[in-house]
Design a protein around this motif. Structure first.
Motif, mmCIF file in Angstrom:
data_model
loop_
_atom_site.group_PDB
_atom_site.id
_atom_site.type_symbol
_atom_site.label_atom_id
_atom_site.label_comp_id
_atom_site.label_asym_id
_atom_site.label_seq_id
_atom_site.Cartn_x
_atom_site.Cartn_y
_atom_site.Cartn_z
ATOM 1 N N THR A 1 36.934 60.725 29.570
ATOM 2 C CA THR A 1 37.519 60.097 30.760
ATOM 3 C C THR A 1 36.966 58.687 30.956
ATOM 4 O OG1 THR A 1 37.906 62.237 31.792
ATOM 5 C CG2 THR A 1 37.883 60.324 33.243
ATOM 6 N N LEU A 2 35.647 58.539 30.876
ATOM 7 C CA LEU A 2 35.061 57.199 31.017
ATOM 8 C C LEU A 2 35.441 56.292 29.856
ATOM 9 C CD1 LEU A 2 31.499 57.946 32.448
ATOM 10 C CD2 LEU A 2 33.463 56.940 33.628
ATOM 11 N N ALA A 3 35.436 56.831 28.652
ATOM 12 C CA ALA A 3 35.817 56.030 27.487
ATOM 13 C C ALA A 3 37.276 55.597 27.588
ATOM 14 C CB ALA A 3 35.586 56.822 26.204
ATOM 15 N N ALA A 4 38.128 56.477 28.110
ATOM 16 C CA ALA A 4 39.547 56.154 28.247
ATOM 17 C C ALA A 4 39.768 55.073 29.294
ATOM 18 C CB ALA A 4 40.346 57.405 28.594
ATOM 19 N N ARG A 5 38.957 55.062 30.341
ATOM 20 C CA ARG A 5 39.095 54.004 31.348
ATOM 21 C C ARG A 5 38.820 52.642 30.710
ATOM 22 N NH1 ARG A 5 35.589 53.786 36.799
ATOM 23 N NH2 ARG A 5 36.508 55.841 37.059
ATOM 24 N N ALA A 6 37.753 52.559 29.926
ATOM 25 C CA ALA A 6 37.435 51.303 29.240
ATOM 26 C C ALA A 6 38.545 50.929 28.254
ATOM 27 C CB ALA A 6 36.099 51.416 28.520
ATOM 28 N N ARG A 7 39.063 51.914 27.505
ATOM 29 C CA ARG A 7 40.127 51.646 26.542
ATOM 30 C C ARG A 7 41.404 51.221 27.242
ATOM 31 N NH1 ARG A 7 41.620 53.332 21.494
ATOM 32 N NH2 ARG A 7 39.433 53.130 20.975
ATOM 33 N N TYR A 8 41.673 51.815 28.406
ATOM 34 C CA TYR A 8 42.869 51.426 29.159
ATOM 35 C C TYR A 8 42.890 49.915 29.370
ATOM 36 C CZ TYR A 8 46.183 50.640 32.868
ATOM 37 O OH TYR A 8 47.231 50.142 33.596
ATOM 38 N N TRP A 9 41.743 49.345 29.785
ATOM 39 C CA TRP A 9 41.693 47.912 30.067
ATOM 40 C C TRP A 9 41.784 47.080 28.798
ATOM 41 C CZ3 TRP A 9 43.369 46.950 34.495
ATOM 42 C CH2 TRP A 9 43.054 47.755 35.582
ATOM 43 N N GLN A 10 41.435 47.648 27.638
ATOM 44 C CA GLN A 10 41.662 46.942 26.374
ATOM 45 C C GLN A 10 43.153 46.919 26.047
ATOM 46 O OE1 GLN A 10 39.304 49.114 23.550
ATOM 47 N NE2 GLN A 10 37.390 48.150 24.178
ATOM 48 N N LEU A 11 43.833 48.045 26.313
ATOM 49 C CA LEU A 11 45.262 48.150 26.027
ATOM 50 C C LEU A 11 46.109 47.369 27.032
ATOM 51 C CD1 LEU A 11 45.365 51.981 25.251
ATOM 52 C CD2 LEU A 11 45.521 50.113 23.587
ATOM 53 N N GLU A 12 45.676 47.370 28.282
ATOM 54 C CA GLU A 12 46.405 46.697 29.366
ATOM 55 C C GLU A 12 45.419 45.794 30.107
ATOM 56 O OE1 GLU A 12 49.662 47.052 29.908
ATOM 57 O OE2 GLU A 12 49.916 48.613 28.398
ATOM 58 N N PRO A 13 45.179 44.588 29.590
ATOM 59 C CA PRO A 13 44.194 43.705 30.238
ATOM 60 C C PRO A 13 44.516 43.501 31.719
ATOM 61 C CG PRO A 13 44.877 42.807 28.123
ATOM 62 C CD PRO A 13 45.771 43.982 28.410
ATOM 63 N N PRO A 14 43.460 43.479 32.547
ATOM 64 C CA PRO A 14 43.687 43.344 33.992
ATOM 65 C C PRO A 14 44.326 41.998 34.338
ATOM 66 C CG PRO A 14 41.364 43.133 33.469
ATOM 67 C CD PRO A 14 42.050 43.531 32.208
ATOM 68 N N ARG A 15 45.197 42.057 35.338
ATOM 69 C CA ARG A 15 45.843 40.844 35.829
ATOM 70 C C ARG A 15 45.582 40.743 37.325
ATOM 71 N NH1 ARG A 15 50.286 43.120 32.622
ATOM 72 N NH2 ARG A 15 51.048 43.903 34.588
ATOM 73 N N GLY A 16 45.859 39.569 37.851
ATOM 74 C CA GLY A 16 45.714 39.375 39.292
ATOM 75 C C GLY A 16 44.281 39.591 39.745
ATOM 76 N N TRP A 17 44.131 40.195 40.914
ATOM 77 C CA TRP A 17 42.809 40.387 41.504
ATOM 78 C C TRP A 17 41.934 41.340 40.696
ATOM 79 C CZ3 TRP A 17 41.524 45.307 42.919
ATOM 80 C CH2 TRP A 17 42.571 46.206 43.101
ATOM 81 N N ARG A 18 42.553 42.244 39.906
ATOM 82 C CA ARG A 18 41.742 43.195 39.127
ATOM 83 C C ARG A 18 40.864 42.498 38.087
ATOM 84 N NH1 ARG A 18 46.324 46.491 39.954
ATOM 85 N NH2 ARG A 18 45.749 48.411 41.005
ATOM 86 N N ARG A 19 41.324 41.368 37.563
ATOM 87 C CA ARG A 19 40.532 40.678 36.541
ATOM 88 C C ARG A 19 39.240 40.100 37.116
ATOM 89 N NH1 ARG A 19 41.597 35.354 37.328
ATOM 90 N NH2 ARG A 19 43.629 34.874 38.191
ATOM 91 N N LEU A 20 39.191 39.959 38.454
ATOM 92 C CA LEU A 20 37.996 39.416 39.105
ATOM 93 C C LEU A 20 36.910 40.463 39.317
ATOM 94 C CD1 LEU A 20 39.823 37.247 41.787
ATOM 95 C CD2 LEU A 20 38.924 36.505 39.567
ATOM 96 N N LEU A 21 37.277 41.734 39.240
ATOM 97 C CA LEU A 21 36.313 42.822 39.440
ATOM 98 C C LEU A 21 35.473 43.050 38.188
ATOM 99 C CD1 LEU A 21 38.507 45.552 41.175
ATOM 100 C CD2 LEU A 21 36.705 44.186 42.226
ATOM 101 N N PRO A 22 34.206 43.420 38.355
ATOM 102 C CA PRO A 22 33.419 43.842 37.192
ATOM 103 C C PRO A 22 34.079 45.084 36.568
ATOM 104 C CG PRO A 22 32.015 43.553 39.119
ATOM 105 C CD PRO A 22 33.431 43.449 39.592
ATOM 106 N N GLU A 23 33.993 45.203 35.266
ATOM 107 C CA GLU A 23 34.685 46.284 34.553
ATOM 108 C C GLU A 23 34.376 47.660 35.122
ATOM 109 O OE1 GLU A 23 34.931 48.183 30.098
ATOM 110 O OE2 GLU A 23 34.607 46.028 30.277
ATOM 111 N N GLY A 24 33.142 47.910 35.483
ATOM 112 C CA GLY A 24 32.756 49.226 35.998
ATOM 113 C C GLY A 24 33.398 49.586 37.331
ATOM 114 N N LEU A 25 33.907 48.602 38.051
ATOM 115 C CA LEU A 25 34.547 48.846 39.345
ATOM 116 C C LEU A 25 36.065 48.914 39.260
ATOM 117 C CD1 LEU A 25 32.418 46.535 41.667
ATOM 118 C CD2 LEU A 25 32.228 49.002 41.342
#
Length: 149
Positions: A84-108
């Motif tokens: 689950t945690l590994a998939a969260r990190a992989r999700y952001w590799q597959l779908e890079p954050p846009r908008g306000w999400r890109r400003l958050l630290p990855e862990g948040l």
């Protein structure tokens, strides 16, 4: 083509990924209810054919193992600890954050949708010992954005 299915079982939803072993490419993905998941597996089995299923050993895996075996599918059960945690990190590799999400630290960062399909992809990758290719913007079947995300 040698199609394999990755399945992250669950009580209310499951993640699934259909992949071609030869090219190492994700062909299709979904986050569906258990009934919808079973129907999709049968559809893929009749269409593309499925050589085998890599099934996570989490919630409901014994039930899924019985259902998949009844469909005549070969099932490989593997540990899904930490996916689950590994998939969260992989999700952001597959779908890079846009908008306000890109400003958050990855862990948040919380993905704006259920990402059980990414867990299913990680299960296949663990089994094969390789990283699968996934086209950016791949349509994920059955997806609805989670409320509040």
């Amino acid at each position: 083509m040698s199609a394999w299915l990755g399945l992250d079982p669950g009580l209310s939803k499951c993640g699934l990924v259909l992949s071609d072993e030869g090219s190492g490419t994700v062909l299709a993905a979904g986050v569906l209810s258990p009934d919808g998941c079973l129907a999709q597996i049968q559809s893929w089995q009749n269409g593309a054919g499925i050589e085998a299923v890599v099934l996570g050993n989490g919630t409901g895996s014994k039930h899924w193992q019985q259902q998949l075996s009844a469909l005549g599918l070969r099932v490989q059960v593997i540990p899904e600890a930490g996916t689950t945690l590994a998939a969260r990190a992989r999700y952001w590799q597959l779908e890079p954050p846009r908008g306000w999400r890109r400003l958050l630290p990855e862990g948040l960062r919380l993905p704006p949708r259920d990402y059980d399909d990414v867990v299913a992809q990680l299960l296949l990758e663990r089994h094969w010992g390789t990283t699968l290719k996934r086209e950016p913007g791949l349509t994920v079947l059955g997806l609805k954005t989670s409320p509040g995300r």
